[in-house]
Design an enzyme around this catalytic site. Sequence first.
Site, PDB file in Angstrom:
ATOM      1  N   ARG A   7       0.902  -1.271   0.423  1.00 43.95           N
ATOM      2  CA  ARG A   7      -0.137   0.014   0.103  1.00 43.95           C
ATOM      3  C   ARG A   7       1.320   1.263   0.266  1.00 43.95           C
ATOM      4  NH1 ARG A   7      -2.247  -3.713  -1.045  1.00 43.95           N
ATOM      5  NH2 ARG A   7      -4.065  -4.513   0.004  1.00 43.95           N
ATOM      6  N   SER A  54     -11.187  -1.868   3.814  1.00 41.35           N
ATOM      7  CA  SER A  54     -10.299  -1.854   5.138  1.00 41.35           C
ATOM      8  C   SER A  54      -9.577  -1.201   5.554  1.00 41.35           C
ATOM      9  CB  SER A  54      -8.901  -3.003   4.574  1.00 41.35           C
ATOM     10  OG  SER A  54      -9.364  -4.452   4.129  1.00 41.35           O
ATOM     11  N   GLU A 113      -4.717   2.170   7.750  1.00 40.12           N
ATOM     12  CA  GLU A 113      -4.979   1.875   5.618  1.00 40.12           C
ATOM     13  C   GLU A 113      -5.138   3.372   5.198  1.00 40.12           C
ATOM     14  OE1 GLU A 113      -5.256  -2.177   3.772  1.00 40.12           O
ATOM     15  OE2 GLU A 113      -5.526  -0.712   1.887  1.00 40.12           O
TER      16      GLU A 113
HETATM   17  C1  LIG Z   1     -15.741  -1.692  -0.184  1.00 36.40           C
HETATM   18  C2  LIG Z   1     -14.695  -1.670  -0.469  1.00 36.40           C
HETATM   19  C3  LIG Z   1     -13.230  -2.524  -0.692  1.00 36.40           C
HETATM   20  C4  LIG Z   1     -11.740  -2.557  -1.217  1.00 36.40           C
HETATM   21  N1  LIG Z   1     -10.875  -3.406  -1.149  1.00 36.40           N
HETATM   22  C5  LIG Z   1     -10.023  -3.115  -1.342  1.00 36.40           C
HETATM   23  C6  LIG Z   1      -8.807  -4.309  -1.963  1.00 36.40           C
HETATM   24  O1  LIG Z   1      -9.733  -5.330  -1.664  1.00 36.40           O
HETATM   25  N2  LIG Z   1      -7.609  -3.683  -1.992  1.00 36.40           N
HETATM   26  C7  LIG Z   1      -7.292  -2.515  -2.161  1.00 36.40           C
HETATM   27  O2  LIG Z   1      -6.225  -1.933  -2.240  1.00 36.40           O
HETATM   28  N3  LIG Z   1      -8.126  -1.644  -1.802  1.00 36.40           N
HETATM   29  C8  LIG Z   1      -9.773  -1.894  -1.229  1.00 36.40           C
HETATM   30  N4  LIG Z   1     -10.415  -0.958  -0.994  1.00 36.40           N
HETATM   31  C9  LIG Z   1      -9.664   0.530  -0.796  1.00 36.40           C
HETATM   32  C10 LIG Z   1      -9.827   1.570  -2.367  1.00 36.40           C
HETATM   33  O3  LIG Z   1     -10.691   0.863  -3.077  1.00 36.40           O
HETATM   34  C11 LIG Z   1      -8.267   1.493  -2.920  1.00 36.40           C
HETATM   35  O4  LIG Z   1      -7.219   1.993  -1.974  1.00 36.40           O
HETATM   36  C12 LIG Z   1      -8.210   2.418  -4.128  1.00 36.40           C
HETATM   37  O5  LIG Z   1      -7.158   1.892  -4.581  1.00 36.40           O
HETATM   38  C13 LIG Z   1      -8.254   3.963  -3.528  1.00 36.40           C
HETATM   39  O6  LIG Z   1      -7.977   4.329  -5.835  1.00 36.40           O
HETATM   40  P1  LIG Z   1      -8.901   5.322  -5.383  1.00 36.40           P
HETATM   41  O7  LIG Z   1      -8.970   6.390  -6.799  1.00 36.40           O
HETATM   42  O8  LIG Z   1     -10.565   5.456  -4.514  1.00 36.40           O
HETATM   43  O9  LIG Z   1      -8.343   6.728  -4.479  1.00 36.40           O
HETATM   44  P2  LIG Z   1      -8.146   7.335  -3.890  1.00 36.40           P
HETATM   45  O10 LIG Z   1      -9.308   7.151  -2.250  1.00 36.40           O
HETATM   46  O11 LIG Z   1      -9.078   8.936  -3.907  1.00 36.40           O
HETATM   47  O12 LIG Z   1      -7.346   8.581  -3.113  1.00 36.40           O
HETATM   48  C14 LIG Z   1      -6.439   7.579  -1.766  1.00 36.40           C
HETATM   49  C15 LIG Z   1      -5.204   7.881  -2.499  1.00 36.40           C
HETATM   50  O13 LIG Z   1      -4.477   7.747  -3.719  1.00 36.40           O
HETATM   51  C16 LIG Z   1      -4.425   9.085  -4.370  1.00 36.40           C
HETATM   52  N5  LIG Z   1      -4.942   9.613  -5.760  1.00 36.40           N
HETATM   53  C17 LIG Z   1      -5.539   9.154  -5.990  1.00 36.40           C
HETATM   54  N6  LIG Z   1      -5.772   9.054  -7.454  1.00 36.40           N
HETATM   55  C18 LIG Z   1      -4.699  10.119  -7.563  1.00 36.40           C
HETATM   56  C19 LIG Z   1      -4.103  10.197  -8.673  1.00 36.40           C
HETATM   57  N7  LIG Z   1      -4.010  10.729 -10.420  1.00 36.40           N
HETATM   58  N8  LIG Z   1      -2.310  10.463  -8.973  1.00 36.40           N
HETATM   59  C20 LIG Z   1      -2.161  10.609  -7.381  1.00 36.40           C
HETATM   60  N9  LIG Z   1      -2.548  10.351  -6.358  1.00 36.40           N
HETATM   61  C21 LIG Z   1      -3.912   9.644  -6.374  1.00 36.40           C
HETATM   62  C22 LIG Z   1      -4.853  10.134  -3.536  1.00 36.40           C
HETATM   63  O14 LIG Z   1      -3.990  11.289  -3.173  1.00 36.40           O
HETATM   64  C23 LIG Z   1      -4.601   9.631  -2.005  1.00 36.40           C
HETATM   65  O15 LIG Z   1      -3.870  10.146  -1.256  1.00 36.40           O
HETATM   66  C24 LIG Z   1     -11.284  -0.976  -0.689  1.00 36.40           C
HETATM   67  C25 LIG Z   1     -12.357  -0.052  -1.012  1.00 36.40           C
HETATM   68  C26 LIG Z   1     -13.623  -0.358  -0.262  1.00 36.40           C
HETATM   69  C27 LIG Z   1     -14.317   0.876  -0.201  1.00 36.40           C
END
Ligand SMILES: Cc1cc2nc3c(=O)[nH]c(=O)nc-3n(C[C@H](O)[C@H](O)[C@H](O)COP(=O)(O)OP(=O)(O)OC[C@H]3O[C@@H](n4cnc5c(N)ncnc54)[C@H](O)[C@@H]3O)c2cc1C
Length: 304
Positions: A178, A228, A298
């Site tokens: 992560r 998580s 996380e």
């Molecule tokens: C129901 C559920 C299940 C999940 N299951 C998993 C799983 O199995 N595995 C897992 O790893 N995660 C899981 N997650 C967490 C999440 O989906 C991941 O961490 C995902 O990668 C975050 O992506 P996001 O676009 O929503 O980023 P955000 O939540 O919007 O941002 C997260 C981080 O990424 C940065 N970020 C986002 N986009 C960019 C960009 N283009 N450039 C620079 N920085 C950026 C943000 O600044 C922040 O620091 C889950 C979440 C939920 C709600």
Amino acid sequence: MNTESLYRSLVAAAGVENVRTDEPMSAHTTFRIGGPADFFVAPVRAQDVVATIGACRQLDVPFYVVGRGSNLLVADAGLRGVVVQIAGNLSSVAMSGEGTVVADAGVTNAKVASMACRESLGGYEFAAGIPGTVGGASIMNAGAYGGEFRDVARKVVCLDADGETREVSRDEAGWGYRSSMMLDEGMVVLSVELELHEDDQAAIQLRMDELARKRTDKQPLDVPSAGSTFKRPEGHFAGKLIQDAGLQGYAVGGAEVSRKHAGFVVNVGGATADDVVRVIRHVQEVVLASYGVALEPEVRMWGF
Ligand SMILES: Cc1cc2nc3c(=O)[nH]c(=O)nc-3n(C[C@H](O)[C@H](O)[C@H](O)COP(=O)(O)OP(=O)(O)OC[C@H]3O[C@@H](n4cnc5c(N)ncnc54)[C@H](O)[C@@H]3O)c2cc1C
């Protein structure tokens, strides 16, 4: 901060229709929690992202890049400065030669996985149910069911802290659990190039269906959360420790340790960020006292 000149600069960078003020972050996080962002910009082209962030840097205004907000807890008081959303916009995905998929940062993992399946390309099934963007996945090195983003990424195109656009190779990306070099260095992901492999379409679809079933069986997908809540501590599973400590159902206001999966804090209705923080702190204290294990969030916490 001179808000008038900041507003004018953001409009010049991204277009008036893409700049909002006092935008509730609860509308942009899967937790459905978070107070207002002073400015919220959703640029439609990569060059508009570059210009928007350039404007923030020039005016020395803090900015936050958000994808689908699926790993975020935003404070009830909201965020001072500018939120730049890369999700929904910047969302084209295309084949580019054998086994190569190029995706803009705002594309969802689900869209990439279904396109890969259509093209009989395997390797992205693990991410189909991760509800974020490929930008978020590359920053967080998202992973599930034995797969991680770093396994399939060839390179990432980023805007670096000096305002330069550069290609970051797999070797340079420093992906860990992560974590990534891009996260540490405050880079913004604009697009990614994925290296997938030819496979049987029916077999790919079967694997995606199987993983989707596992998620539905185990995870509280019917209530808002950010996935998580805690990282996996070395040698343990956070959910198991929390469950064994008898914390399932522990609640403050609308925030509750899920009864379905102890690793998730969920918003069962009207939770504030403060409620979630209090649940997180209590869980950390009890697990540390009971098992000597320090749980680290996380979920990324902004504005506290
Ligand atoms: C129901 C559920 C299940 C999940 N299951 C998993 C799983 O199995 N595995 C897992 O790893 N995660 C899981 N997650 C967490 C999440 O989906 C991941 O961490 C995902 O990668 C975050 O992506 P996001 O676009 O929503 O980023 P955000 O939540 O919007 O941002 C997260 C981080 O990424 C940065 N970020 C986002 N986009 C960019 C960009 N283009 N450039 C620079 N920085 C950026 C943000 O600044 C922040 O620091 C889950 C979440 C939920 C709600």
